[in-house]
Design an enzyme around this catalytic site. Structure first.
Site, PDB file in Angstrom:
ATOM      1  N   ASP A  13       0.828  -1.210   0.000  1.00 59.72           N
ATOM      2  CA  ASP A  13       0.000   0.000   0.000  1.00 59.72           C
ATOM      3  C   ASP A  13       0.864   1.263   0.000  1.00 59.72           C
ATOM      4  O   ASP A  13       1.961   1.266   0.553  1.00 59.72           O
ATOM      5  CB  ASP A  13      -0.908  -0.017   1.235  1.00 59.72           C
ATOM      6  CG  ASP A  13      -2.059   0.959   1.105  1.00 59.72           C
ATOM      7  OD1 ASP A  13      -2.342   1.417  -0.021  1.00 59.72           O
ATOM      8  OD2 ASP A  13      -2.681   1.274   2.141  1.00 59.72           O
ATOM      9  N   HIS A  30       2.489   3.326  -8.983  1.00 62.96           N
ATOM     10  CA  HIS A  30       2.369   1.881  -9.226  1.00 62.96           C
ATOM     11  C   HIS A  30       3.606   1.362  -9.971  1.00 62.96           C
ATOM     12  O   HIS A  30       4.082   0.262  -9.704  1.00 62.96           O
ATOM     13  CB  HIS A  30       1.102   1.575 -10.024  1.00 62.96           C
ATOM     14  CG  HIS A  30      -0.165   1.907  -9.285  1.00 62.96           C
ATOM     15  ND1 HIS A  30      -0.365   1.542  -7.977  1.00 62.96           N
ATOM     16  CD2 HIS A  30      -1.302   2.575  -9.665  1.00 62.96           C
ATOM     17  CE1 HIS A  30      -1.564   1.967  -7.575  1.00 62.96           C
ATOM     18  NE2 HIS A  30      -2.142   2.605  -8.585  1.00 62.96           N
ATOM     19  N   LEU A 124      11.038 -20.650  -4.966  1.00 63.96           N
ATOM     20  CA  LEU A 124      10.115 -19.710  -4.303  1.00 63.96           C
ATOM     21  C   LEU A 124       8.757 -19.807  -4.986  1.00 63.96           C
ATOM     22  O   LEU A 124       8.673 -19.812  -6.216  1.00 63.96           O
ATOM     23  CB  LEU A 124      10.650 -18.270  -4.428  1.00 63.96           C
ATOM     24  CG  LEU A 124       9.705 -17.146  -4.003  1.00 63.96           C
ATOM     25  CD1 LEU A 124       9.427 -17.198  -2.500  1.00 63.96           C
ATOM     26  CD2 LEU A 124      10.294 -15.770  -4.358  1.00 63.96           C
TER      27      LEU A 124
HETATM   28  C1  FPP Z   1      -2.013   0.032  -3.357  1.00 65.97           C
HETATM   29  O1  FPP Z   1      -1.581   1.375  -3.325  1.00 65.97           O
HETATM   30  C2  FPP Z   1      -1.444  -0.660  -4.507  1.00 65.97           C
HETATM   31  C3  FPP Z   1      -2.157  -1.253  -5.512  1.00 65.97           C
HETATM   32  C4  FPP Z   1      -3.638  -1.262  -5.516  1.00 65.97           C
HETATM   33  C5  FPP Z   1      -1.509  -1.867  -6.661  1.00 65.97           C
HETATM   34  C6  FPP Z   1      -0.266  -2.668  -6.395  1.00 65.97           C
HETATM   35  C7  FPP Z   1       0.371  -2.981  -7.706  1.00 65.97           C
HETATM   36  C8  FPP Z   1       1.698  -2.929  -7.966  1.00 65.97           C
HETATM   37  C9  FPP Z   1       2.709  -2.654  -6.955  1.00 65.97           C
HETATM   38  C10 FPP Z   1       2.204  -3.103  -9.365  1.00 65.97           C
HETATM   39  C11 FPP Z   1       2.101  -4.454  -9.955  1.00 65.97           C
HETATM   40  C12 FPP Z   1       2.698  -5.518  -9.147  1.00 65.97           C
HETATM   41  C13 FPP Z   1       3.105  -6.717  -9.612  1.00 65.97           C
HETATM   42  C14 FPP Z   1       3.506  -7.765  -8.622  1.00 65.97           C
HETATM   43  C15 FPP Z   1       3.195  -7.063 -11.047  1.00 65.97           C
HETATM   44  P1  FPP Z   1      -2.669   2.535  -3.413  1.00 65.97           P
HETATM   45  O2  FPP Z   1      -2.864   2.878  -4.844  1.00 65.97           O
HETATM   46  O3  FPP Z   1      -3.910   2.126  -2.693  1.00 65.97           O
HETATM   47  O4  FPP Z   1      -1.925   3.684  -2.652  1.00 65.97           O
HETATM   48  P2  FPP Z   1      -2.586   4.842  -1.762  1.00 65.97           P
HETATM   49  O5  FPP Z   1      -3.199   4.173  -0.556  1.00 65.97           O
HETATM   50  O6  FPP Z   1      -1.422   5.682  -1.406  1.00 65.97           O
HETATM   51  O7  FPP Z   1      -3.586   5.544  -2.621  1.00 65.97           O
END
Ligand code: FPP
Length: 243
Positions: A13, A30, A124
């Protein structure tokens, strides 16, 4: 000596806030988050973690703007295509947990390809949860059991097998019917980004997890902090309800 947790699960997050702090579009957060994911996957493998599960997109994330969702799915296709050689080289078995239905065709294709090409890998086990909901996974397992074993359809009043006695089911039997049936229980659950909640992640398998929360936003999360958390995990006294 460091006793490495068998199964680490991470709620990645803070990507959006990382980008906002820099006046960048959320997607840039992201993108940086995907780079962090790569380094934590590699580090987990080298430390001897056997199972790593990452939360990439929840069923609740469909509420996000179309542009962000589209960008996220494209990023997943790009990351997975580019990292496939790494998965093969490092002996990483890839699994996707969640509902493939409703995901873009290109993403389903590359997920299936990565799952089948890495099937024989043993070092893994990397699982990425996409279009995932912990509650849905449990409800689906119940429906699967009723349907597969007793041929009960939703809404039906009797089984096609006629009368039957519903057997006693224990948690192992139940787990076999879950999409994540291969995954062992989670030892260490980590959430970055400062929030202290579970957000519908792996509800069944976190029953006895040790919980860790860090203020660090996922794009800034480092291998060093990861190692510190694994060291703190070693100091936890896991009693499983015993004294
Ligand atoms: C949460 O941060 C993150 C996500 C919903 C997406 C996670 C995806 C990735 C890290 C990229 C792809 C990963 C792989 C393994 C291919 P948020 O957007 O909710 O952040 P915020 O709370 O600050 O708004």
């Amino acid at each position: 000596m460091l006793n490495v947790p068998n199964h680490v699960a991470i709620i990645m997050d803070g990507n959006g806030r990382w980008a906002k702090k820099r006046n960048m579009p959320r997607l840039e957060g992201h993108k940086k988050g995907a780079i962090t994911a790569r380094s934590i996957i590699k580090k987990s493998g080298s430390l001897g973690v056997r199972w790593l599960t990452l939360y990439a997109f929840s069923t609740e994330n469909w509420a996000r703007p179309d542009k962000e969702k589209k960008g996220l799915f494209s990023l997943m296709v790009k990351s997975l295509s580019e990292e496939l050689p790494l998965l093969l080289k490092e002996g990483i078995r890839f699994r996707m947990i969640g509902d493939k239905k409703d995901l873009p065709e290109g993403l389903i294709k590359i997920i299936s390809k990565a799952e089948s090409l890495t099937k024989g890998n043993r070092d893994l086990n990397l699982s990425v949860c996409v279009n995932y909901s912990g509650k849905n996974e449990i409800v689906k397992a119940v429906n699967k059991m009723l349907n597969d074993q007793y041929h009960l359809e939703p809404g039906s009043k009797s089984s096609s097998q006629g009368e039957f006695t519903f057997p006693k089911i224990d948690d192992l039997d139940f787990k076999k019917n879950m999409h994540s049936s291969d995954l062992p229980e989670v030892d260490l659950l980590l959430r970055t980004g400062g929030e202290k909640r579970i957000s519908n992640f792996l509800l069944w398998d976190i029953a006895y997890s040790e919980l860790f929360f860090t203020e660090t936003l996922w794009p800034e999360f480092s291998e060093d902090e990861f190692c510190d958390i694994l060291s703190s995990f070693n100091l936890r006294d896991r009693r499983y309800g015993n004294v």
